[in-house]
Design a protein around this motif. Structure first.
Motif, PDB file in Angstrom:
ATOM      1  N   GLU A  66      10.260 -34.656 -76.196  1.00 59.88           N
ATOM      2  CA  GLU A  66      10.091 -35.631 -74.696  1.00 59.88           C
ATOM      3  C   GLU A  66      11.154 -35.399 -73.922  1.00 59.88           C
ATOM      4  OE1 GLU A  66       8.982 -39.238 -76.120  1.00 59.88           O
ATOM      5  OE2 GLU A  66       6.761 -38.711 -76.546  1.00 59.88           O
ATOM      6  N   HIS A  67      12.138 -35.344 -74.729  1.00 57.90           N
ATOM      7  CA  HIS A  67      13.568 -35.205 -73.690  1.00 57.90           C
ATOM      8  C   HIS A  67      13.580 -33.892 -73.011  1.00 57.90           C
ATOM      9  CE1 HIS A  67      17.675 -35.538 -72.631  1.00 57.90           C
ATOM     10  NE2 HIS A  67      18.031 -34.564 -72.976  1.00 57.90           N
ATOM     11  N   LEU A  68      13.267 -32.894 -73.571  1.00 58.72           N
ATOM     12  CA  LEU A  68      13.232 -31.423 -72.914  1.00 58.72           C
ATOM     13  C   LEU A  68      11.909 -31.406 -72.012  1.00 58.72           C
ATOM     14  CD1 LEU A  68      14.478 -29.383 -75.747  1.00 58.72           C
ATOM     15  CD2 LEU A  68      15.772 -30.055 -73.666  1.00 58.72           C
ATOM     16  N   ALA A  69      10.792 -32.286 -72.135  1.00 61.61           N
ATOM     17  CA  ALA A  69       9.712 -32.227 -71.319  1.00 61.61           C
ATOM     18  C   ALA A  69       8.999 -30.846 -71.626  1.00 61.61           C
ATOM     19  CB  ALA A  69       9.576 -32.281 -69.874  1.00 61.61           C
ATOM     20  N   ALA A  70       9.146 -30.237 -73.019  1.00 62.95           N
ATOM     21  CA  ALA A  70       8.699 -28.992 -73.356  1.00 62.95           C
ATOM     22  C   ALA A  70       7.410 -28.662 -72.781  1.00 62.95           C
ATOM     23  CB  ALA A  70       9.039 -29.042 -74.837  1.00 62.95           C
ATOM     24  N   TRP A  71       6.361 -29.411 -72.888  1.00 61.14           N
ATOM     25  CA  TRP A  71       5.209 -29.033 -72.538  1.00 61.14           C
ATOM     26  C   TRP A  71       5.178 -28.572 -71.000  1.00 61.14           C
ATOM     27  CZ3 TRP A  71       6.831 -34.044 -72.955  1.00 61.14           C
ATOM     28  CH2 TRP A  71       7.087 -34.716 -71.764  1.00 61.14           C
ATOM     29  N   ASP A  72       6.078 -28.675 -70.199  1.00 61.94           N
ATOM     30  CA  ASP A  72       6.237 -28.406 -68.762  1.00 61.94           C
ATOM     31  C   ASP A  72       7.178 -27.193 -68.485  1.00 61.94           C
ATOM     32  OD1 ASP A  72       5.230 -28.851 -66.342  1.00 61.94           O
ATOM     33  OD2 ASP A  72       6.872 -30.074 -65.796  1.00 61.94           O
ATOM     34  N   ALA A  73       7.622 -26.778 -69.483  1.00 64.71           N
ATOM     35  CA  ALA A  73       8.748 -25.868 -69.311  1.00 64.71           C
ATOM     36  C   ALA A  73       8.422 -24.464 -68.573  1.00 64.71           C
ATOM     37  CB  ALA A  73       9.455 -25.273 -70.579  1.00 64.71           C
ATOM     38  N   ASP A  74       7.300 -23.882 -68.745  1.00 67.75           N
ATOM     39  CA  ASP A  74       6.972 -22.625 -68.155  1.00 67.75           C
ATOM     40  C   ASP A  74       6.538 -22.928 -66.817  1.00 67.75           C
ATOM     41  OD1 ASP A  74       6.773 -20.396 -70.441  1.00 67.75           O
ATOM     42  OD2 ASP A  74       5.694 -22.088 -71.251  1.00 67.75           O
ATOM     43  N   ARG A  75       6.012 -24.042 -66.390  1.00 69.52           N
ATOM     44  CA  ARG A  75       5.687 -24.444 -64.852  1.00 69.52           C
ATOM     45  C   ARG A  75       6.885 -24.665 -64.256  1.00 69.52           C
ATOM     46  NH1 ARG A  75       5.805 -27.934 -61.448  1.00 69.52           N
ATOM     47  NH2 ARG A  75       6.864 -29.207 -63.025  1.00 69.52           N
ATOM     48  N   ARG A  76       7.838 -25.334 -64.850  1.00 70.69           N
ATOM     49  CA  ARG A  76       9.012 -25.398 -64.238  1.00 70.69           C
ATOM     50  C   ARG A  76      10.039 -24.306 -63.744  1.00 70.69           C
ATOM     51  NH1 ARG A  76      10.045 -29.552 -68.375  1.00 70.69           N
ATOM     52  NH2 ARG A  76      11.662 -28.224 -69.087  1.00 70.69           N
ATOM     53  N   VAL A  77       9.959 -23.423 -64.850  1.00 70.79           N
ATOM     54  CA  VAL A  77      10.475 -21.941 -64.323  1.00 70.79           C
ATOM     55  C   VAL A  77       9.919 -21.438 -63.242  1.00 70.79           C
ATOM     56  CG1 VAL A  77      11.296 -19.875 -65.478  1.00 70.79           C
ATOM     57  CG2 VAL A  77      11.748 -21.846 -66.692  1.00 70.79           C
ATOM     58  N   ASP A  78       8.382 -21.371 -63.393  1.00 74.35           N
ATOM     59  CA  ASP A  78       7.757 -20.471 -62.351  1.00 74.35           C
ATOM     60  C   ASP A  78       7.851 -21.235 -61.262  1.00 74.35           C
ATOM     61  OD1 ASP A  78       5.881 -18.300 -62.101  1.00 74.35           O
ATOM     62  OD2 ASP A  78       4.366 -19.873 -61.489  1.00 74.35           O
ATOM     63  N   GLU A  79       7.947 -22.343 -61.051  1.00 69.66           N
ATOM     64  CA  GLU A  79       7.988 -23.035 -59.674  1.00 69.66           C
ATOM     65  C   GLU A  79       9.429 -22.886 -59.252  1.00 69.66           C
ATOM     66  OE1 GLU A  79       7.103 -27.390 -58.558  1.00 69.66           O
ATOM     67  OE2 GLU A  79       8.853 -27.471 -59.493  1.00 69.66           O
ATOM     68  N   ALA A  80      10.468 -22.862 -60.053  1.00 71.39           N
ATOM     69  CA  ALA A  80      11.882 -22.814 -59.693  1.00 71.39           C
ATOM     70  C   ALA A  80      11.929 -21.346 -58.927  1.00 71.39           C
ATOM     71  CB  ALA A  80      12.636 -23.051 -60.530  1.00 71.39           C
ATOM     72  N   LEU A  81      11.446 -20.615 -59.850  1.00 70.16           N
ATOM     73  CA  LEU A  81      11.286 -18.947 -59.284  1.00 70.16           C
ATOM     74  C   LEU A  81      10.751 -18.731 -57.971  1.00 70.16           C
ATOM     75  CD1 LEU A  81      10.542 -17.269 -62.710  1.00 70.16           C
ATOM     76  CD2 LEU A  81      12.667 -17.017 -61.377  1.00 70.16           C
ATOM     77  N   THR A  82       9.642 -19.311 -57.948  1.00 64.28           N
ATOM     78  CA  THR A  82       9.031 -19.281 -56.508  1.00 64.28           C
ATOM     79  C   THR A  82       9.848 -20.025 -55.229  1.00 64.28           C
ATOM     80  OG1 THR A  82       6.735 -19.457 -57.755  1.00 64.28           O
ATOM     81  CG2 THR A  82       6.792 -20.062 -55.393  1.00 64.28           C
ATOM     82  N   ARG A  83      10.357 -21.294 -55.529  1.00 60.70           N
ATOM     83  CA  ARG A  83      10.848 -21.853 -54.458  1.00 60.70           C
ATOM     84  C   ARG A  83      12.324 -21.622 -54.337  1.00 60.70           C
ATOM     85  NH1 ARG A  83       8.538 -27.462 -53.992  1.00 60.70           N
ATOM     86  NH2 ARG A  83       9.895 -27.627 -52.478  1.00 60.70           N
ATOM     87  N   PHE A  84      12.841 -20.628 -55.294  1.00 60.97           N
ATOM     88  CA  PHE A  84      14.165 -20.032 -54.998  1.00 60.97           C
ATOM     89  C   PHE A  84      14.099 -18.681 -54.233  1.00 60.97           C
ATOM     90  CE2 PHE A  84      16.345 -22.603 -58.582  1.00 60.97           C
ATOM     91  CZ  PHE A  84      16.701 -23.673 -57.500  1.00 60.97           C
ATOM     92  N   GLY A  85      12.840 -18.264 -54.265  1.00 62.74           N
ATOM     93  CA  GLY A  85      12.754 -16.804 -53.529  1.00 62.74           C
ATOM     94  C   GLY A  85      13.001 -16.035 -54.578  1.00 62.74           C
ATOM     95  N   ALA A  86      12.877 -16.056 -55.934  1.00 66.48           N
ATOM     96  CA  ALA A  86      13.411 -15.128 -56.946  1.00 66.48           C
ATOM     97  C   ALA A  86      12.260 -14.482 -57.224  1.00 66.48           C
ATOM     98  CB  ALA A  86      13.986 -15.697 -58.005  1.00 66.48           C
TER      99      ALA A  86
END
Length: 556
Positions: A131-151
């Motif tokens: 729960e601390h790592l919000a592991a269920w949401d990790a892949d979405r977080r990375v994909d969102e960050a890649l998109t928002r950073f223009g990577a």
């Protein structure tokens, strides 16, 4: 020191010292960072900001002092290698490895749990970690960050095919998705556009753990930090931690300290000069002018001489005891008086660019960009919009597939590229950093070589050469060192000096705040507003854009 009242301590640095042969960097640095703390690290280029992050991350062992960390660690360095065969997916897998392990651990704890004899403590810990790592949401977080950073998001994309900025954005997105307990970032806004910086700001403000960020971004300091650690030594030679949470408050407090330091230094220098003059006068009195004639009362002559020497020695001891050793205050940018017009000015603009096209990078059909004498132009736009290509087209360092570039006779350009060496004024110029052999040269020698290259290309008036030592960008000790030994920020200062070397009529600056200290950015901004030369600036720095908001703006 900085410590939140309720958060767990994630990092403690106690009297950390580190240096390279003949070059001390960190001197007894103390820092405590707890959950919820977001510490901005600032300081002049070469002050040891990147070295401090590497020591805090455990990449370098402190020569004295200790570093203690608690929990998981993630860091993003300024300069990232691209291992052979590594891909975007490699970065993602590395960053999410701990989260995947936490998910596997929870599955194993659940599968093996027996309600009568099971290890409840193990299960509870596995659930808490998941729960601390919000592991269920990790892949979405990375994909969102890649998109928002223009990577790049393609997991099979090779890292060695990406630009420096793209690699940095990929790594940053992965680390943001990782949610480590301690996050260390080195100049995270250098390769982000305005939208990416806004997204990063929001993520950092809600970060569940502790954050330490080296940055020159003054708005980021305002919007995110709970404290500012300034590695520039104060008058006592130690770094200072400012509890000020706004950049303007920090700058005010530091400016007050610098003024006191400068006044004290001037007073002690004046005192030392007076001491030297008094000593010279005292010992001159030991000449024959005050002595009795030779052959008469020789014992009195010897006695008086000994007494005079003792009196002088007592004076030296007294004044030395009262003197205070005050180190030299930090450098201040001394911007040169740049010319506004060439020797034989014409009615036409200094620089004119019409309908430029660089295939797949820039297409400004029907657009004309004129840079008149004393003109100003602010170029803005998201990453990938062609800002750097446009500035390169103005500088004449890229070939146009369509369009016309005209430069008035006798006009000299000063060019600061965003990354790496540049070609200047359509002539291929060997920049001092372009070749590995040049990295062995000292700053003085490399600057001289650059001047000779410009002179041979007839892009330099030898009567208007700007000496590098007069700019206040690098100390003489730094200029005596090989370029390869300078920090990233110090090399950026050297590049800025090279842009000013020929006393240009037009300055073309691509992301000039990158890798520079916050104090120098303030000084540079004021100088660009005041200079007589024409200036074209492309920048993502929000504070600089606000400071230059009254300039004509071209948004791509």
């Amino acid at each position: 020191m900085t410590e939140s009242p309720s958060g767990d301590v994630q990092l403690v640095a106690d009297a950390v010292t580190y240096g390279y042969p003949g070059h001390p960097v960190l001197d007894r640095v103390d820092l405590v960072v707890s959950e919820g703390d977001r510490v901005g690290v600032v300081g002049e280029n070469g002050a040891g900001k990147t070295t401090l992050l590497r020591v805090l991350a455990g990449e370098l062992a402190p020569q004295t002092g200790t570093v203690r960390r608690r929990g998981t660690l993630a860091s993003v360095e300024q300069e990232l290698d691209a291992p052979g065969g590594a891909t975007v997916g490699t970065f993602v897998a590395e960053a999410l490895g701990g989260i995947r392990a936490a998910a596997v651990e929870l599955e194993a704890a659940i599968a093996g749990f027996d309600h009568e004899t099971g290890d409840l403590a193990r299960l509870t810990a596995a659930v808490a970690r998941y729960e601390h790592l919000a592991a269920w949401d990790a892949d979405r977080r990375v994909d969102e960050a890649l998109t928002r950073f223009g990577a790049p998001r393609d997991p099979d994309r090779r890292l060695d095919e990406l630009s420096v900025g793209e690699r940095y954005r990929v790594r940053l997105a992965c680390r943001i998705g990782e949610r480590a307990d301690l996050l260390l970032l080195d100049e995270p806004t250098n390769h982000l556009d305005a939208a990416g910086i806004d997204y990063l700001t929001a993520r950092l403000r809600e970060w569940p753990g502790a954050v330490v960020i080296v940055t020159h971004d003054r708005r980021l300091l305002d919007d995110v930090m709970t404290a500012i650690l300034d590695l520039d030594p104060a008058m006592d030679g130690r770094p200072a931690l400012y509890g000020a949470t706004r950049y303007s408050d920090y700058r005010f407090l530091k400016s007050q300290m610098i003024r006191r330091w400068q006044a004290r230094y001037r007073a002690e220098r004046k005192r030392a000069l007076e001491l030297a003059e008094r000593l010279d006068s005292t010992y001159e009195n030991l000449s024959d002018e005050w002595r009795p004639p030779k052959g008469s009362q020789t014992h009195r002559r010897a006695t008086r001489a000994r007494g005079h020497v003792k009196a002088a020695d007592r004076l030296i001891q007294k004044l030395d005891a009262e003197a205070v050793e005050v180190p030299t205050p930090p450098l201040v940018l001394t911007f040169p008086d740049l010319p506004s017009l060439p020797p034989e000015p014409q009615q036409a603009p200094l620089l004119d660019l019409r309908a430029p096209l660089v295939q797949d990078r820039l297409d400004l059909a029907g657009v004309r960009i004129e840079v008149p004498a004393c003109g100003r132009l602010l170029v803005t736009g998201p990453n990938g919009s062609g800002k750097s290509t446009l500035l390169a087209a103005l500088a004449g360092s890229v070939t146009l597939d369509r369009g016309v570039r005209t430069i008035a006779p006798g006009v000299r350009l000063g060019v600061l590229a965003q990354e790496g060496p540049t070609e200047h004024a359509a002539a291929v110029i060997a920049h001092p950093r372009a070749a590995g052999a040049a990295e062995q040269l000292s700053g003085f020698d490399a600057y001289a070589r650059h001047a000779l290259t410009l002179l041979e290309a007839e892009l330099l008036d030898p009567d208007q050469l700007v000496p590098i030592a007069a700019l206040g960008l690098l100390t003489e000790d730094d200029l005596d060192r090989p370029l390869r030994e300078l920090s990233v920020g110090q090399r950026r200062r050297f590049d800025l000096a090279c842009a000013l070397l020929a006393a240009p009529h037009v300055l073309i600056l691509d992301e000039p705040t990158n890798h520079l200290s916050v104090g120098l950015v303030d000084e540079l901004t004021a100088a660009l507003r005041a200079t007589s030369a024409a200036v074209v600036v492309a920048t993502h720095d929000r504070r600089m854009r606000a400071d230059l908001a009254d300039w004509p703006e071209l948004t791509l």
